[in-house]
Design a protein around this motif. Structure first.
Motif, mmCIF file in Angstrom:
data_model
loop_
_atom_site.group_PDB
_atom_site.id
_atom_site.type_symbol
_atom_site.label_atom_id
_atom_site.label_comp_id
_atom_site.label_asym_id
_atom_site.label_seq_id
_atom_site.Cartn_x
_atom_site.Cartn_y
_atom_site.Cartn_z
ATOM 1 N N GLY A 107 1.073 -1.115 -0.004
ATOM 2 C CA GLY A 107 -0.198 -0.410 0.045
ATOM 3 C C GLY A 107 0.770 1.395 -0.191
ATOM 4 O O GLY A 107 1.700 1.127 0.815
ATOM 5 N N SER A 108 0.207 2.083 -0.966
ATOM 6 C CA SER A 108 1.271 3.718 -0.802
ATOM 7 C C SER A 108 1.301 4.125 0.766
ATOM 8 O O SER A 108 0.467 4.383 1.694
ATOM 9 N N GLY A 109 2.798 4.284 0.455
ATOM 10 C CA GLY A 109 2.969 4.815 2.123
ATOM 11 C C GLY A 109 3.601 3.931 2.937
ATOM 12 O O GLY A 109 4.237 4.264 4.630
ATOM 13 N N LEU A 110 2.511 2.794 3.287
ATOM 14 C CA LEU A 110 3.522 1.431 4.272
ATOM 15 C C LEU A 110 3.061 2.119 4.882
ATOM 16 O O LEU A 110 3.248 1.858 6.451
ATOM 17 N N ASP A 111 1.980 3.131 5.845
ATOM 18 C CA ASP A 111 1.225 3.543 7.160
ATOM 19 C C ASP A 111 0.144 2.928 7.419
ATOM 20 O O ASP A 111 -1.100 2.978 6.433
ATOM 21 N N ILE A 112 0.076 3.291 8.753
ATOM 22 C CA ILE A 112 -1.368 2.451 8.897
ATOM 23 C C ILE A 112 -1.881 2.896 10.450
ATOM 24 O O ILE A 112 -0.692 3.783 11.125
ATOM 25 N N GLY A 113 -3.126 3.579 11.074
ATOM 26 C CA GLY A 113 -3.398 3.784 12.317
ATOM 27 C C GLY A 113 -3.927 2.685 13.298
ATOM 28 O O GLY A 113 -4.780 1.779 12.239
ATOM 29 N N PHE A 114 -3.385 2.269 14.168
ATOM 30 C CA PHE A 114 -3.853 1.749 15.182
ATOM 31 C C PHE A 114 -3.990 1.657 16.519
ATOM 32 O O PHE A 114 -3.337 2.887 17.329
ATOM 33 N N THR A 115 -5.028 1.248 16.845
ATOM 34 C CA THR A 115 -5.499 1.264 18.763
ATOM 35 C C THR A 115 -5.619 0.283 18.840
ATOM 36 O O THR A 115 -6.426 -0.401 19.059
ATOM 37 N N LEU A 116 -5.983 0.016 20.628
ATOM 38 C CA LEU A 116 -5.519 -1.783 21.371
ATOM 39 C C LEU A 116 -6.727 -1.053 22.597
ATOM 40 O O LEU A 116 -5.867 0.336 23.344
ATOM 41 N N ILE A 117 -7.881 -1.299 22.099
ATOM 42 C CA ILE A 117 -8.800 -0.602 23.490
ATOM 43 C C ILE A 117 -8.831 -2.342 24.114
ATOM 44 O O ILE A 117 -9.291 -3.194 24.077
ATOM 45 N N SER A 118 -8.970 -1.926 25.896
ATOM 46 C CA SER A 118 -9.542 -2.925 26.619
ATOM 47 C C SER A 118 -10.759 -3.158 26.787
ATOM 48 O O SER A 118 -11.904 -3.087 26.326
ATOM 49 N N PRO A 119 -10.897 -4.498 27.535
ATOM 50 C CA PRO A 119 -12.856 -4.763 27.278
ATOM 51 C C PRO A 119 -13.619 -3.929 28.380
ATOM 52 O O PRO A 119 -14.681 -4.111 28.247
ATOM 53 N N ARG A 120 -12.281 -2.579 29.511
ATOM 54 C CA ARG A 120 -13.764 -1.755 29.885
ATOM 55 C C ARG A 120 -13.854 -0.397 29.245
ATOM 56 O O ARG A 120 -14.377 0.685 29.544
ATOM 57 N N GLY A 121 -13.046 -0.619 28.093
ATOM 58 C CA GLY A 121 -13.272 1.154 27.142
ATOM 59 C C GLY A 121 -12.238 1.721 27.320
ATOM 60 O O GLY A 121 -12.135 2.577 27.099
ATOM 61 N N TYR A 122 -11.427 1.592 27.950
ATOM 62 C CA TYR A 122 -9.882 2.050 27.963
ATOM 63 C C TYR A 122 -8.861 2.329 26.515
ATOM 64 O O TYR A 122 -8.823 0.928 26.495
ATOM 65 N N ARG A 123 -8.365 3.324 25.929
ATOM 66 C CA ARG A 123 -7.427 2.940 25.627
ATOM 67 C C ARG A 123 -5.796 2.878 25.291
ATOM 68 O O ARG A 123 -5.522 3.588 26.497
ATOM 69 N N ILE A 179 4.933 -3.831 17.782
ATOM 70 C CA ILE A 179 4.586 -4.824 18.567
ATOM 71 C C ILE A 179 4.518 -4.497 19.723
ATOM 72 O O ILE A 179 4.928 -3.560 20.773
ATOM 73 N N HIS A 180 2.568 -4.860 20.449
ATOM 74 C CA HIS A 180 2.414 -4.324 21.955
ATOM 75 C C HIS A 180 1.977 -5.326 22.634
ATOM 76 O O HIS A 180 1.536 -6.164 22.326
ATOM 77 N N THR A 181 2.753 -5.476 23.968
ATOM 78 C CA THR A 181 2.445 -6.101 25.249
ATOM 79 C C THR A 181 1.235 -6.242 25.741
ATOM 80 O O THR A 181 1.457 -4.896 26.628
ATOM 81 N N VAL A 182 0.435 -6.596 26.061
ATOM 82 C CA VAL A 182 -0.186 -6.648 27.791
ATOM 83 C C VAL A 182 -0.189 -7.819 28.278
ATOM 84 O O VAL A 182 -0.451 -8.825 28.623
ATOM 85 N N ASP A 183 0.419 -7.150 29.664
ATOM 86 C CA ASP A 183 0.844 -8.499 30.876
ATOM 87 C C ASP A 183 1.074 -8.034 32.650
ATOM 88 O O ASP A 183 1.151 -6.241 32.260
ATOM 89 N N PRO A 184 -0.357 -7.238 33.372
ATOM 90 C CA PRO A 184 -1.161 -8.615 33.315
ATOM 91 C C PRO A 184 -2.561 -8.317 32.188
ATOM 92 O O PRO A 184 -3.512 -7.405 31.949
ATOM 93 N N THR A 185 -3.432 -9.317 31.646
ATOM 94 C CA THR A 185 -4.611 -9.040 30.962
ATOM 95 C C THR A 185 -6.060 -9.354 31.592
ATOM 96 O O THR A 185 -5.708 -9.620 32.863
ATOM 97 N N GLU A 186 -6.772 -8.692 31.316
ATOM 98 C CA GLU A 186 -8.412 -8.369 31.866
ATOM 99 C C GLU A 186 -9.152 -9.651 31.087
ATOM 100 O O GLU A 186 -8.863 -9.589 30.224
ATOM 101 N N GLU A 187 -9.991 -9.765 32.411
ATOM 102 C CA GLU A 187 -10.942 -10.829 31.649
ATOM 103 C C GLU A 187 -11.690 -10.194 30.494
ATOM 104 O O GLU A 187 -12.954 -9.562 31.142
ATOM 105 N N GLY A 188 -12.246 -10.569 29.230
ATOM 106 C CA GLY A 188 -13.075 -9.752 28.678
ATOM 107 C C GLY A 188 -12.597 -10.109 26.884
ATOM 108 O O GLY A 188 -12.066 -10.458 26.819
ATOM 109 N N ASN A 189 -12.949 -8.947 26.311
ATOM 110 C CA ASN A 189 -12.438 -9.195 24.799
ATOM 111 C C ASN A 189 -11.919 -7.494 24.273
ATOM 112 O O ASN A 189 -12.547 -6.415 24.759
ATOM 113 N N TYR A 190 -11.186 -7.614 24.182
ATOM 114 C CA TYR A 190 -9.712 -6.668 23.707
ATOM 115 C C TYR A 190 -10.180 -6.145 22.374
ATOM 116 O O TYR A 190 -10.163 -7.230 21.214
ATOM 117 N N ARG A 191 -10.302 -4.920 22.118
ATOM 118 C CA ARG A 191 -10.544 -4.666 19.942
ATOM 119 C C ARG A 191 -9.687 -3.855 20.519
ATOM 120 O O ARG A 191 -8.498 -3.414 20.030
#
Length: 222
Positions: A61-77, A88-100
């Motif tokens: 893709g042109s520019g080889l760039d993109i926006g990235f967002t990781l949101i916790s199950p509680r809605g925090y960015r 590369i991003h790491t979440v430790d420890p994780t919460e129970e639920g669905n990360y977006r």
């Protein structure tokens, strides 16, 4: 996108590994096409006190760039990247639920992007220790042997997983480099053709001008 490039990316299709009995490891990797001006989100389910690693890379893709967002199950960015080619991003420890996990290409109104994504989820290690402890006999020597075997097999499994992840990442880098080479080849070929056309036009113009100068048949009276 070039057909050969798409064919070379078949190795990066969606795959889910069946983990060994050493732990609750879930490794998901896939490649998807994000249209121009669009935003797309994925959801990853995690358990309490586990760990999650998210890796992404724009390989076409042109520019080889993109926006990235990781949101916790509680809605925090938790993470917000803007116009980056990889991360590369790491979440430790994780919460129970669905990360977006969201990817944003809204700033590009023309070019679509091909993105490689890998998500590694590790569950709590306590359950594995209890399973192995249940297999141990009361004798201390046998318990020590089982513990040594468990540690060795767990280390081998982690090393194999890490090796496979590195190989997959290298394939993604290779695909991105191939895209850049093919794009640069088209540009070089185009401008080389234009330069050749200009040179031929200049040469023909010079020949025509010289023939007009030396081919003038008007007589001069002296």
């Amino acid at each position: 996108l070039d057909t050969r490039l798409v064919c070379s990316l078949l190795f990066l299709t969606l795959s889910v590994d069946l983990g060994f009995a050493f732990g609750q490891n879930k490794d998901t990797e896939f490649t998807f096409l994000l249209p121009a001006g669009a935003t797309e989100c994925f959801f990853q389910t995690t358990t309490q006190n586990g760990s999650m690693e998210v890796e992404y890379q724009v390989i076409a893709g042109s520019g080889l760039d993109i926006g990235f967002t990781l949101i916790s199950p509680r809605g925090y960015r938790l993470v917000s990247d803007f116009k980056k080619s990889d991360g590369i991003h790491t979440v430790d420890p994780t919460e129970e639920g669905n990360y977006r996990i969201c990817f944003d290409n809204s700033f590009s109104h023309i070019s679509e992007k091909m993105v490689y994504v890998e998500v590694i989820v590790d569950g709590p290690e306590d359950e594995d220790d209890e399973d192995w402890a249940a297999l141990a006999e009361p004798e201390d020597s046998l318990e020590y042997k089982l513990e040594d075997i468990r540690v060795t097999m767990d280390a081998v499994h982690k090393n194999l997983e890490r090796s496979r992840q590195l190989q997959t990442t290298l394939r993604a880098f290779e695909a991105r480099d191939r895209y850049l080479l093919e794009d640069n080849l088209w540009r070089v070929s185009f401008w080389s053709s234009v330069s050749l056309l200009v040179m031929v036009s200049v040469a023909l113009t010079q020949v025509y001008t010289l023939r007009r100068l030396f081919g003038d048949k008007h007589r001069v009276c002296t």
